[in-house]
Design a protein around this motif. Structure first.
Motif, PDB file in Angstrom:
ATOM      1  N   LEU A 463      36.884  41.514  40.546  1.00 58.61           N
ATOM      2  CA  LEU A 463      35.831  42.260  39.858  1.00 58.61           C
ATOM      3  C   LEU A 463      35.874  42.014  38.353  1.00 58.61           C
ATOM      4  N   ALA A 464      37.082  41.851  37.791  1.00 61.44           N
ATOM      5  CA  ALA A 464      37.196  41.570  36.358  1.00 61.44           C
ATOM      6  C   ALA A 464      36.529  40.240  36.012  1.00 61.44           C
ATOM      7  N   ASP A 465      36.787  39.210  36.827  1.00 63.66           N
ATOM      8  CA  ASP A 465      36.187  37.902  36.580  1.00 63.66           C
ATOM      9  C   ASP A 465      34.670  37.985  36.610  1.00 63.66           C
ATOM     10  N   TRP A 466      34.147  38.689  37.610  1.00 66.67           N
ATOM     11  CA  TRP A 466      32.693  38.813  37.718  1.00 66.67           C
ATOM     12  C   TRP A 466      32.113  39.703  36.633  1.00 66.67           C
ATOM     13  N   MET A 467      32.723  40.864  36.393  1.00 64.80           N
ATOM     14  CA  MET A 467      32.141  41.868  35.503  1.00 64.80           C
ATOM     15  C   MET A 467      32.123  41.411  34.047  1.00 64.80           C
ATOM     16  N   VAL A 468      33.218  40.821  33.575  1.00 65.39           N
ATOM     17  CA  VAL A 468      33.279  40.409  32.173  1.00 65.39           C
ATOM     18  C   VAL A 468      32.225  39.336  31.881  1.00 65.39           C
ATOM     19  N   HIS A 469      32.104  38.338  32.765  1.00 63.90           N
ATOM     20  CA  HIS A 469      31.098  37.300  32.549  1.00 63.90           C
ATOM     21  C   HIS A 469      29.684  37.855  32.697  1.00 63.90           C
ATOM     22  N   TRP A 470      29.500  38.767  33.632  1.00 62.06           N
ATOM     23  CA  TRP A 470      28.172  39.376  33.816  1.00 62.06           C
ATOM     24  C   TRP A 470      27.758  40.146  32.572  1.00 62.06           C
TER      25      TRP A 470
END
Length: 517
Positions: A463-470
């Motif tokens: 979720l961190a990988d997805w959320m930060v880039h999003w």
């Protein structure tokens, strides 16, 4: 032409200034014996026979010459003899880190953070039997919400200041002073508001569904929550600032150490303050019923002062207006985890969950905060002007790209995940050595516990990988938005998985609840 026109700018910069006028031309000719020839380009001038210097002196109507253009041409024509010193500094490049260097920098703060959560778990295991926790069980709902402040406020502060330090916004004493004052004032505002809202959530989740409401207990929750949040945030904020400044001075990436140290001290300090303050205020209910409202009024009255200070600093002014959504939503998510904890601990059969809840939640929040802070700093550094390559737009990442990619962020995700099982084994051994908790550490319990912890961290790192880039792709600063959501989800997942483990263990016959007694 090149050696002559280069040397005149090294030896005679003032003479070129005088050459802008007719008098200057005559002076220069008489003083040095140079032949000054006006040309439009160097290629139009044949190679000189004697000591002739070609100077591009394009004089305008006022007799002023454009010297900057010539200096630029000179530097381009002879790169090896470039004498220009007026160059803007390049932004810092992303840090080059190997898996070993990441692990080496993270492991010590990670262990310190883990032992801090173990101490917090031991404290919760003891105070769960205190009068205020047994008579006003809704205090348990405050525990994840207030412990989550380290993710909502202190870890966000650490991530924000780490990014500022890495990109050079805290290099001077003046810049550092502004950042420190603005951020301290900001987290005091946020702590007061979040503490007040957490007490309201505790009232809603605890008493209203059952139809029981006591005004005195509600004011007690408000006073305890606000004062605990305020004092804990002030102490931890000062510690975070010191850690980040010291890290930069010794050459350590603050992203790797600041958030773990916030986790190591945050749970213990916050829980100890909550237990002590709530107990003291509970004793005043029967004798001095004005004390609790007075405490609430004092801390709320200080809020405008912190608002005025935070508004004076541009970076914190932006967060002051736009940074409330993640903090409030994260508090609500953590309160749901607190409701699960309240209902589980209230059952005597599951009293053993108290000592493990801060550990599993603290470790996961620590690791995902490190990852989110690192990704955010990476995006800030690679997206600055003149830094190549800029990160291309990303689609929704897959688990394979998150954990098995070749980028530095995938490398750090693997390192952080590999720390989970050994770390928890060390922390479980520490709890068992101190005879804490109410659960025997059987092989079945350890297997279920580690499965819950690994699943929790895998979900959070993805979720961190997805959320930060999003967030980055939509113009939102991940330093201000991502960590509150991630740590709150960690609290919810950890408490939920842990409660599920205890229910399964009870069903299969693992029913010892008096170990710590």
């Amino acid at each position: 032409i090149q050696p002559y026109h280069t040397s005149i700018y090294k030896r005679e910069p003032a003479d070129c200034e005088r050459a802008a006028s007719k008098e200057g031309v005559e002076e220069l000719r008489q003083a040095e014996g140079y032949e000054l020839t006006e040309v439009s380009a160097f290629s139009e001038r044949s190679e000189p026979e004697g000591e002739t210097v070609v100077v591009d002196c394009r004089v305008n109507a006022k007799g002023q010459r454009e010297e900057d253009a010539l200096l630029e041409n000179a530097s381009q024509s002879n790169e090896s003899d470039d004498t220009s010193t007026d160059q803007s500094p390049e932004p810092p490049a992303p840090l080059k880190e190997t898996s070993f260097s990441i692990g080496l920098q993270v492991v010590i703060p990670f262990l310190l953070a883990g032992f801090g959560t173990v101490a917090a778990g031991m404290v919760l295991d003891i105070v769960q039997h205190w009068t205020v926790f047994t008579e006003v069980t809704e205090v348990f709902i405050l525990v994840p919400a207030l412990l989550g402040l380290k993710g909502n406020l202190e870890m966000t502060l650490a991530s924000r200041l780490s990014t500022a330090a890495n990109i050079g916004q805290m290099d001077t004493a003046k810049e550092m002073g502004k950042m420190v004052m603005g951020n301290l004032a900001l987290i005091q505002v946020q702590a007061t508001v979040v503490g007040f809202l957490a007490s309201i959530a505790a009232v809603i989740f605890g008493w209203i569904p059952e139809g029981h409401f006591k005004l005195g207990h509600a004011v007690l929750l408000c006073a305890s929550s606000v004062s605990t949040a305020f004092i804990a945030s002030l102490l931890l904020g000062l510690i975070m600032i010191g850690v980040i400044i010291a890290s930069r001075k010794v050459g350590i990436n603050p992203d790797n150490v600041a958030t773990p140290i916030a986790a190591s001290l945050g749970d213990l300090i916050t829980l100890a303050l909550l237990a002590g303050i709530s107990t003291g205020l509970y004793k005043q209910l029967d004798h001095n019923d004005y004390v609790n409202p007075l405490v609430c009024a004092i801390f709320v009255a200080l809020t405008p002062v912190w608002v005025l200070i935070a508004r004076r600093i541009p970076p914190t002014r932006e967060v002051l207006y736009s940074g409330w959504e993640p903090v409030i939503i994260a508090m609500a998510i953590s309160s749901v985890g607190g409701l699960i904890l309240d209902k589980t601990v209230s059952n005597p059969n599951f009293a053993g969950i108290a000592v493990f809840s801060p550990v599993i939640n603290g470790v996961a929040g620590n690791l995902v905060a490190v990852q989110a802070s690192r990704i955010s700093t990476y995006l800030h550094m690679t997206a600055l002007p003149m830094v190549e390559p800029n990160p291309p737009p990303r689609k929704c990442p897959t688990p394979c790209s998150t954990f098995f990619g070749s980028s530095v962020n995938s490398r750090s995700a693997r390192v952080l995940f590999l720390l989970v099982a050994p770390g928890h084994l060390v922390f479980l051994y520490a709890i068992n050595s101190m005879q804490g908790g109410h659960t025997t550490l059987t092989s079945i319990f350890i297997a279920f516990y580690l499965a819950a912890a690994l699943l929790q961290v895998v979900i959070l790192l993805y979720l961190a990988d997805w959320m930060v880039h999003w967030m980055w792709g939509r113009g939102m600063d991940p330093d201000n938005f991502s960590i509150p959501y991630l740590t709150a989800l960690g609290d919810l997942l950890g408490t939920g998985f842990l409660a599920l483990c205890f229910h399964i263990l009870w069903l299969i016959g693992d029913r010892d609840t008096d170990v710590g007694d």
